[in-house]
Scaffold this active site. Structure first.
Site, PDB file in Angstrom:
ATOM      1  N   GLY A  14      35.976  -9.635  -2.146  1.00  0.00           N
ATOM      2  CA  GLY A  14      34.868 -10.237  -2.194  1.00  0.00           C
ATOM      3  C   GLY A  14      34.115  -9.932  -3.602  1.00  0.00           C
ATOM      4  O   GLY A  14      33.137 -10.769  -4.070  1.00  0.00           O
ATOM      5  N   ALA A  15      35.118  -8.579  -4.115  1.00  0.00           N
ATOM      6  CA  ALA A  15      33.604  -8.385  -5.186  1.00  0.00           C
ATOM      7  C   ALA A  15      34.191  -8.937  -6.519  1.00  0.00           C
ATOM      8  O   ALA A  15      32.930  -8.635  -7.260  1.00  0.00           O
ATOM      9  CB  ALA A  15      34.084  -6.481  -5.133  1.00  0.00           C
ATOM     10  N   GLY A  41       0.770   9.367  -2.891  1.00  0.00           N
ATOM     11  CA  GLY A  41       0.044   8.820  -1.656  1.00  0.00           C
ATOM     12  C   GLY A  41       0.371   6.967  -2.661  1.00  0.00           C
ATOM     13  O   GLY A  41       1.429   6.792  -2.652  1.00  0.00           O
ATOM     14  N   GLY A  42      -0.046   6.170  -1.695  1.00  0.00           N
ATOM     15  CA  GLY A  42      -0.119   4.628  -1.868  1.00  0.00           C
ATOM     16  C   GLY A  42      -0.264   4.568  -3.892  1.00  0.00           C
ATOM     17  O   GLY A  42       0.125   3.100  -4.311  1.00  0.00           O
TER      18      GLY A  42
HETATM   19  C1  HXC Z   1     -11.565  13.145  -6.481  1.00  0.00           C
HETATM   20  C2  HXC Z   1      -9.895  14.419  -8.050  1.00  0.00           C
HETATM   21  C3  HXC Z   1      -8.700  13.824  -7.347  1.00  0.00           C
HETATM   22  C4  HXC Z   1      -9.193  12.686  -6.155  1.00  0.00           C
HETATM   23  C5  HXC Z   1      -8.318  15.858  -8.659  1.00  0.00           C
HETATM   24  N1  HXC Z   1      -9.133  15.119  -8.422  1.00  0.00           N
HETATM   25  N2  HXC Z   1      -7.470  14.398  -7.858  1.00  0.00           N
HETATM   26  N3  HXC Z   1     -11.310  14.096  -6.904  1.00  0.00           N
HETATM   27  N4  HXC Z   1     -10.233  12.481  -5.908  1.00  0.00           N
HETATM   28  N5  HXC Z   1      -7.924  12.229  -5.591  1.00  0.00           N
HETATM   29  C6  HXC Z   1     -10.241  16.102  -9.614  1.00  0.00           C
HETATM   30  C7  HXC Z   1      -9.942  17.835  -8.988  1.00  0.00           C
HETATM   31  O1  HXC Z   1     -10.852  18.270  -8.134  1.00  0.00           O
HETATM   32  C8  HXC Z   1     -10.815  18.553 -10.502  1.00  0.00           C
HETATM   33  O2  HXC Z   1     -11.533  18.010 -10.514  1.00  0.00           O
HETATM   34  C9  HXC Z   1      -9.720  17.777 -10.986  1.00  0.00           C
HETATM   35  O3  HXC Z   1      -9.562  16.165 -10.381  1.00  0.00           O
HETATM   36  C10 HXC Z   1      -8.478  17.844 -11.717  1.00  0.00           C
HETATM   37  O4  HXC Z   1      -7.708  18.443 -10.563  1.00  0.00           O
HETATM   38  P1  HXC Z   1      -6.729  20.182 -10.561  1.00  0.00           P
HETATM   39  O5  HXC Z   1      -6.595  20.083  -9.254  1.00  0.00           O
HETATM   40  O6  HXC Z   1      -7.586  21.229 -11.262  1.00  0.00           O
HETATM   41  O7  HXC Z   1      -5.984  19.655 -11.908  1.00  0.00           O
HETATM   42  P2  HXC Z   1      -4.085  20.015 -10.773  1.00  0.00           P
HETATM   43  O8  HXC Z   1      -4.401  21.497 -10.361  1.00  0.00           O
HETATM   44  O9  HXC Z   1      -3.015  19.133 -12.025  1.00  0.00           O
HETATM   45  O10 HXC Z   1      -3.545  18.934  -9.106  1.00  0.00           O
HETATM   46  C11 HXC Z   1      -3.578  17.570  -9.615  1.00  0.00           C
HETATM   47  C12 HXC Z   1      -3.321  17.493  -8.456  1.00  0.00           C
HETATM   48  C13 HXC Z   1      -4.753  17.497  -7.662  1.00  0.00           C
HETATM   49  C14 HXC Z   1      -1.735  16.895  -7.775  1.00  0.00           C
HETATM   50  C15 HXC Z   1      -3.848  15.796  -8.264  1.00  0.00           C
HETATM   51  O11 HXC Z   1      -6.292  17.546  -7.880  1.00  0.00           O
HETATM   52  C16 HXC Z   1      -4.313  17.119  -5.958  1.00  0.00           C
HETATM   53  O12 HXC Z   1      -3.642  17.314  -5.062  1.00  0.00           O
HETATM   54  N6  HXC Z   1      -5.311  16.714  -5.756  1.00  0.00           N
HETATM   55  C17 HXC Z   1      -5.844  15.403  -4.874  1.00  0.00           C
HETATM   56  C18 HXC Z   1      -4.725  13.916  -4.362  1.00  0.00           C
HETATM   57  C19 HXC Z   1      -5.196  13.271  -3.196  1.00  0.00           C
HETATM   58  O13 HXC Z   1      -5.034  13.727  -2.390  1.00  0.00           O
HETATM   59  N7  HXC Z   1      -4.962  12.376  -3.282  1.00  0.00           N
HETATM   60  C20 HXC Z   1      -5.267  11.029  -2.506  1.00  0.00           C
HETATM   61  C21 HXC Z   1      -3.835  10.399  -2.635  1.00  0.00           C
HETATM   62  S1  HXC Z   1      -4.142   9.504  -1.329  1.00  0.00           S
HETATM   63  P3  HXC Z   1     -12.693  19.222 -10.652  1.00  0.00           P
HETATM   64  O14 HXC Z   1     -13.903  19.551 -10.725  1.00  0.00           O
HETATM   65  O15 HXC Z   1     -12.299  20.815 -10.721  1.00  0.00           O
HETATM   66  O16 HXC Z   1     -12.298  19.162 -12.869  1.00  0.00           O
HETATM   67  C22 HXC Z   1      -4.129   8.533  -2.078  1.00  0.00           C
HETATM   68  C23 HXC Z   1      -4.522   6.686  -1.747  1.00  0.00           C
HETATM   69  C24 HXC Z   1      -3.980   5.559  -2.148  1.00  0.00           C
HETATM   70  O17 HXC Z   1      -4.070   7.805  -3.059  1.00  0.00           O
HETATM   71  C25 HXC Z   1      -4.003   4.590  -1.086  1.00  0.00           C
HETATM   72  C26 HXC Z   1      -3.710   3.570  -1.939  1.00  0.00           C
HETATM   73  C27 HXC Z   1      -3.493   2.627  -0.668  1.00  0.00           C
END
Ligand code: HXC
Length: 525
Positions: free
Chosen positions: A409-410, A174-175
């Site tokens: 040019g290069a 994401g971001g």
């Molecule tokens: C809160 C999160 C989290 C998040 C992971 N966790 N991402 N908690 N916010 N963004 C937590 C999980 O719930 C889990 O908690 C623990 O971290 C470990 O994650 P797992 O899923 O067990 O690990 P893994 O299998 O290695 O997968 C990692 C992952 C997946 C690929 C990152 O967790 C995932 O897809 N997370 C969501 C990613 C996401 O959509 N993020 C937002 C992106 S948008 P527990 O309690 O089970 O230990 C963004 C916008 C930014 O970032 C904009 C900026 C401008």
């Protein structure tokens, strides 16, 4: 004697340290290890000089209460920050701790990062950011987004002031990708990290494409296709070694020169093998790495973006212990032609080196810009212009070696005198011309050639005209007679001459180069 209450407070602090050092807990650490990843603290320990890490904000905690966050917290809020020395020089280190809530970024997590970056800016020291995070902490909503905004802003403020190096050692989605994207170098770990704007699930839902996270944004994809990544590492340890090596070439900030080291490689070492390197056939390839490696201090070449746009080579090296920025065409790959990607690669590298006072050393063998609709429609005009812009804008010492072809040019683009190069040398094999001799002969003598009907006779005539053009222009002496190149040298003497030239140019300073006052220029993007 300490009073009991003082003793118990000291004991309490000891326990708090223990807790904090465990991050998300033993189980989460084991899971991290099982994935082939080190923890944030293990990574820092490998990165910094032993005992040098000065941690700050160990006891920062998030203050969100929604969605059960009042029952879930960790000391340090899933990121470790502080100051340390790396190879004896100071740097700010930021390492996200995946063991708590996947290293997700909330308000206080971000505040710690911003504070560390502000410190790096005020002290003039590089920022090393080890990314391992699930992105914006979903439970903290807009406070997480604000946190990212603050980090991006600091990335931009720090840009060109202190070197910024990002390592991607886990998810980066994401971001969140835009902080590394705004930094100067990105190191990515193969198999355990990925980087993309939208993940596989969204890609599938939005456009029906089925792809896994590594095909979408793994290290090799970014190293070969997108050019987003500068270095690929096999594991966390290798990534950290790369960061350390990279830092050794960089000044701590834009007010300093890069570190000079002692070398055992004699500055006047002749390199006789270079006399043999350019083939007799002007269209035959050869390996520009061999030229660079012969000239630079032995073993000092560090390549940047090695797998992407391989018709150009960029990196760092040393000449008699002084750091130089390397830019080269690679005749071994697409004949060293300039295209969209190689132009971007070259321009970006030059701009980094100029910002950080690193002299630019260019090795030229370029037949021109890549022709065809793919390149034209993709914007080769705009992208190619970046090379002209970056060289012209650069006020650091600029040294250029024309090895063979420097066409059209290069020729101008690749660090020519006309864009402000300080010292241009050519080998006797250099061909400096508007275009290749064969193409030129076909245009100049078109009528004479068309008058000959027999194809064999016409080919003979073309060969004669080509030779005539080659002997007139495809050599370094016409350019030398105008002063467009400063010296024609024997290939074997290249190292000796460049070492001397670099030393002579070491007092070049921006304030002595005339640039009209402006807010900022407008490099084509
Ligand atoms: C809160 C999160 C989290 C998040 C992971 N966790 N991402 N908690 N916010 N963004 C937590 C999980 O719930 C889990 O908690 C623990 O971290 C470990 O994650 P797992 O899923 O067990 O690990 P893994 O299998 O290695 O997968 C990692 C992952 C997946 C690929 C990152 O967790 C995932 O897809 N997370 C969501 C990613 C996401 O959509 N993020 C937002 C992106 S948008 P527990 O309690 O089970 O230990 C963004 C916008 C930014 O970032 C904009 C900026 C401008």
């Amino acid at each position: 004697m300490l009073s009991m209450s003082t003793r118990s407070r000291i004991e309490e602090l000891r326990k708090l340290y223990e807790q904090a050092l465990l991050g998300g807990g033993k189980e989460a650490i084991e899971t991290q290890h099982a994935k082939g990843k080190l923890t944030a603290r293990e990574r820092i320990e490998l990165l910094v000089d032993p005992g040098s890490f000065l941690e700050v904000d160990m006891f920062v905690r998030h203050r969100a209460t929604e969605f059960g966050m009042d029952r879930r917290w960790v000391w340090g809020d899933a990121v470790v920050t502080g100051l340390a020395t790396i190879g004896g020089r100071r740097a700010v280190v930021i390492a996200q701790d995946f063991t708590f809530m996947g290293g997700s970024l909330g308000e206080m997590h971000a505040a710690k990062i911003v504070k560390a970056m502000q410190f790096a800016l005020s002290q003039g020291v590089p920022i090393v950011f080890l990314n391992d995070s699930g992105g914006a902490r979903i439970q903290e909503g807009v406070d997480s987004l604000r946190g990212y905004g603050d980090i991006f802003y600091m990335n931009v403020m720090a840009s060109g002031v202190v070197p910024q190096i990002a390592a991607i050692m886990g998810p980066c989605a994401g971001g969140a990708v835009y902080s590394p994207a705004l930094m100067d170098f990105v190191v990515m770990v193969r198999k355990t990290s990925f980087m993309f704007i939208t993940g596989p699930r969204v890609v599938r839902a939005a456009i029906g494409e089925i792809v896994d996270e590594f095909q979408l944004g793994g290290a090799d994809v970014h190293a070969t296709k997108s050019g987003q990544v500068d270095f690929v590492a096999g594991d966390d340890r290798e990534a950290i070694d790369i960061i350390k090596r990279l830092l050794s070439y960089l000044p701590s900030n834009n007010m300093e020169d890069p570190p000079v080291v002692k070398t055992n490689d004699p500055p006047d070492r002749p390199v006789p093998e270079l006399d043999e390197i350019v083939p007799d056939d002007p269209n035959a390839p050869y390996d520009m790495y061999k030229v660079m490696e012969g000239v630079l201090d032995l073993g000092t070449f560090l390549e940047v973006k090695a797998q992407w746009a391989r018709n150009a080579i960029t990196g760092f090296g040393r000449l008699n212990g002084r750091v130089v920025c390397i830019v080269a065409n690679q005749p071994n790959y697409l004949a060293g032609v300039l295209d969209i990607d190689s132009s971007d690669k070259i321009a970006e590298h030059i701009r980094f080196c100029n910002a950080f006072n690193i002299p630019i050393l260019t090795f030229v063998d370029v037949p021109g810009y890549m022709p065809g609709t793919k390149q034209e429609h993709g914007g080769i005009i705009r992208h190619g212009a970046k090379v002209l812009y970056a060289y012209s804008e650069a006020t650091v010492p600029k040294l250029t070696v024309i090895v063979r072809k420097a066409y059209g040019g290069a020729y101008i683009a690749m660090g020519s005198k006309h864009l402000g190069a300080d010292f241009v040398v050519a080998w006797p094999t250099a061909e400096i011309a508007v275009m290749g001799p064969e193409g030129a002969a076909e245009i100049i003598w078109r009528r004479e050639l068309e008058a000959v009907k027999d194809p064999q006779e016409r080919a003979k005539l073309l060969a004669k005209f080509t030779e005539e053009y080659r002997s007139k222009f495809a050599n370094p002496y016409v350019a030398a007679s105008r002063g467009y190149i400063d010296a024609v040298i024997q290939p074997r003497d290249t190292r000796r001459v460049l070492v001397k030239a670099l030393e002579m140019l070491s007092t070049k300073r921006e304030v002595r180069v005339w640039v009209p006052p402006k807010k900022h220029g407008l490099m084509p993007v």
